[in-house]
Design a protein around this motif. Structure first.
Motif, PDB file in Angstrom:
ATOM      1  N   MET A 263      18.402  23.988 -32.769  1.00  0.00           N
ATOM      2  CA  MET A 263      17.503  23.169 -31.765  1.00  0.00           C
ATOM      3  C   MET A 263      17.424  22.827 -30.436  1.00  0.00           C
ATOM      4  N   ASN A 264      16.036  23.128 -29.419  1.00  0.00           N
ATOM      5  CA  ASN A 264      16.861  22.915 -28.358  1.00  0.00           C
ATOM      6  C   ASN A 264      17.170  21.584 -27.969  1.00  0.00           C
ATOM      7  N   ASP A 265      18.243  20.716 -26.713  1.00  0.00           N
ATOM      8  CA  ASP A 265      18.708  20.162 -27.055  1.00  0.00           C
ATOM      9  C   ASP A 265      18.407  19.456 -25.520  1.00  0.00           C
ATOM     10  N   SER A 266      17.625  19.957 -24.516  1.00  0.00           N
ATOM     11  CA  SER A 266      17.276  19.757 -23.327  1.00  0.00           C
ATOM     12  C   SER A 266      17.015  18.443 -23.009  1.00  0.00           C
ATOM     13  N   PRO A 267      17.131  17.402 -21.513  1.00  0.00           N
ATOM     14  CA  PRO A 267      17.695  15.481 -21.686  1.00  0.00           C
ATOM     15  C   PRO A 267      15.798  15.519 -21.712  1.00  0.00           C
ATOM     16  N   ARG A 268      14.850  16.807 -21.852  1.00  0.00           N
ATOM     17  CA  ARG A 268      12.780  17.261 -22.182  1.00  0.00           C
ATOM     18  C   ARG A 268      12.899  16.437 -23.644  1.00  0.00           C
ATOM     19  N   ARG A 269      13.066  17.236 -23.943  1.00  0.00           N
ATOM     20  CA  ARG A 269      12.485  17.425 -25.606  1.00  0.00           C
ATOM     21  C   ARG A 269      13.184  16.177 -26.423  1.00  0.00           C
ATOM     22  N   LYS A 270      14.467  15.769 -25.639  1.00  0.00           N
ATOM     23  CA  LYS A 270      15.099  14.413 -26.216  1.00  0.00           C
ATOM     24  C   LYS A 270      14.393  13.366 -25.972  1.00  0.00           C
ATOM     25  N   GLU A 271      13.692  13.211 -25.156  1.00  0.00           N
ATOM     26  CA  GLU A 271      13.113  11.799 -24.340  1.00  0.00           C
ATOM     27  C   GLU A 271      12.160  11.917 -24.709  1.00  0.00           C
ATOM     28  N   LEU A 272      10.986  13.456 -25.079  1.00  0.00           N
ATOM     29  CA  LEU A 272       9.996  13.696 -26.169  1.00  0.00           C
ATOM     30  C   LEU A 272       9.989  12.871 -27.689  1.00  0.00           C
ATOM     31  N   THR A 273      11.445  13.639 -27.879  1.00  0.00           N
ATOM     32  CA  THR A 273      11.351  13.005 -29.598  1.00  0.00           C
ATOM     33  C   THR A 273      11.528  11.498 -29.692  1.00  0.00           C
ATOM     34  N   ARG A 274      11.864  10.794 -28.906  1.00  0.00           N
ATOM     35  CA  ARG A 274      12.300   9.629 -28.445  1.00  0.00           C
ATOM     36  C   ARG A 274      10.810   8.767 -28.647  1.00  0.00           C
ATOM     37  N   GLN A 275       9.503   9.591 -27.787  1.00  0.00           N
ATOM     38  CA  GLN A 275       8.857   8.908 -27.550  1.00  0.00           C
ATOM     39  C   GLN A 275       7.959   8.907 -29.412  1.00  0.00           C
ATOM     40  N   ALA A 276       8.450   9.929 -29.200  1.00  0.00           N
ATOM     41  CA  ALA A 276       7.841  10.620 -30.912  1.00  0.00           C
ATOM     42  C   ALA A 276       7.774   9.487 -31.314  1.00  0.00           C
ATOM     43  N   ALA A 277       9.057   9.137 -31.819  1.00  0.00           N
ATOM     44  CA  ALA A 277       9.876   8.069 -32.620  1.00  0.00           C
ATOM     45  C   ALA A 277       8.556   6.819 -32.916  1.00  0.00           C
ATOM     46  N   GLN A 278       8.287   7.274 -31.587  1.00  0.00           N
ATOM     47  CA  GLN A 278       8.273   5.081 -31.380  1.00  0.00           C
ATOM     48  C   GLN A 278       6.648   5.300 -31.978  1.00  0.00           C
ATOM     49  N   LEU A 279       5.658   6.453 -31.682  1.00  0.00           N
ATOM     50  CA  LEU A 279       4.340   6.675 -31.579  1.00  0.00           C
ATOM     51  C   LEU A 279       4.387   6.459 -33.524  1.00  0.00           C
ATOM     52  N   PHE A 280       4.938   7.841 -34.129  1.00  0.00           N
ATOM     53  CA  PHE A 280       5.433   7.698 -35.608  1.00  0.00           C
ATOM     54  C   PHE A 280       5.483   6.282 -35.872  1.00  0.00           C
ATOM     55  N   VAL A 281       6.226   5.651 -35.524  1.00  0.00           N
ATOM     56  CA  VAL A 281       6.361   3.372 -35.823  1.00  0.00           C
ATOM     57  C   VAL A 281       5.311   2.811 -35.705  1.00  0.00           C
ATOM     58  N   GLN A 282       4.408   3.284 -34.676  1.00  0.00           N
ATOM     59  CA  GLN A 282       3.299   2.336 -34.411  1.00  0.00           C
ATOM     60  C   GLN A 282       2.107   3.046 -35.326  1.00  0.00           C
ATOM     61  N   GLU A 283       2.201   4.177 -35.555  1.00  0.00           N
ATOM     62  CA  GLU A 283       0.920   4.605 -36.299  1.00  0.00           C
ATOM     63  C   GLU A 283       1.228   5.260 -37.265  1.00  0.00           C
ATOM     64  N   GLY A 284       2.469   5.397 -37.784  1.00  0.00           N
ATOM     65  CA  GLY A 284       2.432   6.425 -39.231  1.00  0.00           C
ATOM     66  C   GLY A 284       2.241   7.497 -38.687  1.00  0.00           C
ATOM     67  N   PHE A 285       2.992   8.777 -39.047  1.00  0.00           N
ATOM     68  CA  PHE A 285       3.270  10.674 -39.176  1.00  0.00           C
ATOM     69  C   PHE A 285       1.916  10.777 -39.096  1.00  0.00           C
ATOM     70  N   ASP A 286       1.159  10.216 -40.304  1.00  0.00           N
ATOM     71  CA  ASP A 286      -0.267  10.946 -40.540  1.00  0.00           C
ATOM     72  C   ASP A 286      -1.467  10.812 -39.841  1.00  0.00           C
ATOM     73  N   ARG A 287      -0.842   9.155 -39.319  1.00  0.00           N
ATOM     74  CA  ARG A 287      -2.421   9.319 -38.541  1.00  0.00           C
ATOM     75  C   ARG A 287      -2.084   9.517 -36.953  1.00  0.00           C
ATOM     76  N   THR A 288      -1.197   9.954 -36.842  1.00  0.00           N
ATOM     77  CA  THR A 288      -0.254  10.159 -35.192  1.00  0.00           C
ATOM     78  C   THR A 288      -0.725  12.335 -35.231  1.00  0.00           C
ATOM     79  N   THR A 289      -1.802  12.483 -34.326  1.00  0.00           N
ATOM     80  CA  THR A 289      -2.317  13.503 -34.100  1.00  0.00           C
ATOM     81  C   THR A 289      -1.666  14.043 -32.896  1.00  0.00           C
ATOM     82  N   VAL A 290      -1.799  15.183 -32.656  1.00  0.00           N
ATOM     83  CA  VAL A 290      -0.616  16.681 -31.316  1.00  0.00           C
ATOM     84  C   VAL A 290      -0.943  15.726 -29.792  1.00  0.00           C
TER      85      VAL A 290
END
Length: 189
Positions: free
Chosen positions: A1-28
């Motif tokens: 997987m791409n380990d760029s700093p930007r991708r890592k930051e996006l991954t952390r932000q996605a984790a927060q949203l998945f926790v808040q909303e749940g994976f199924d309710r989170t849209t692109v």
């Protein structure tokens, strides 16, 4: 997987949203908005939402493994010290990477088969560390019981702390780890 700093930051932000909303309710669209990019730009970093979920879980599990391995290398080589170290490392994971840990716990079932197959080796490696430490504690008579049940009990108790533990509260992660070891340890005879 791409380990760029930007991708890592996006991954952390996605984790927060998945926790808040749940994976199924989170849209692109929600992910892109949270990340401060256009929906189309998201696909420069990830193929789809499923790949984002896999990236969150992979990064979180790799971090948990790294923390556990480092903690075990730095502790005394006694079964009690190693059991305490693993409990402390698990709690440290919850404190340093809470969102990714919560996503791995609650959204693992949402991974597609290919992602689950790809990530199973990381989960298995983490569980193998626990089993090794629990086996040592069982062999030393520090704890007793069935290894499978002891490991599930311990990890379940530690994982549940994401629901109630307050890092700014009266008990430190080290205190919690010490209490856990005391609860499952066999009293001296």
């Amino acid at each position: 997987m791409n380990d760029s700093p930007r991708r890592k930051e996006l991954t952390r932000q996605a984790a927060q949203l998945f926790v808040q909303e749940g994976f199924d309710r989170t849209t692109v669209r929600m992910l892109a908005q949270e990340m401060g990019i256009k929906s189309g730009s998201l696909f420069h970093h990830f193929r789809d939402k499923q790949e984002i979920l896999a990236a969150v879980i992979e990064e979180g599990t790799q971090n948990a493994l790294a923390i556990a391995r480092e903690t075990l290398q730095q502790c005394d080589n006694t079964p009690e010290a190693r059991l305490h170290a693993m409990a402390r490392a698990h709690l440290e994971t919850l404190l340093t990477d809470r969102n990714a840990h919560v996503v791995a716990l609650y959204e693992w079932r949402r991974l597609d088969t290919a992602a689950r197959d790809h990530l199973s080796h990381l989960r298995d490696a983490y569980e193998a560390l626990w089993e090794e430490v629990i086996d040592e504690a069982l062999a030393a008579g520090l704890i007793h019981g069935d290894r499978f049940l002891v490991s599930r009990f311990v990890m379940g108790a530690l994982n549940w702390t994401v629901r109630w533990y307050d890092p700014s509260g009266a008990r430190s992660p080290d205190d919690l780890a010490r209490e856990l070891v005391a609860m499952i340890s066999r009293p001296a005879t």
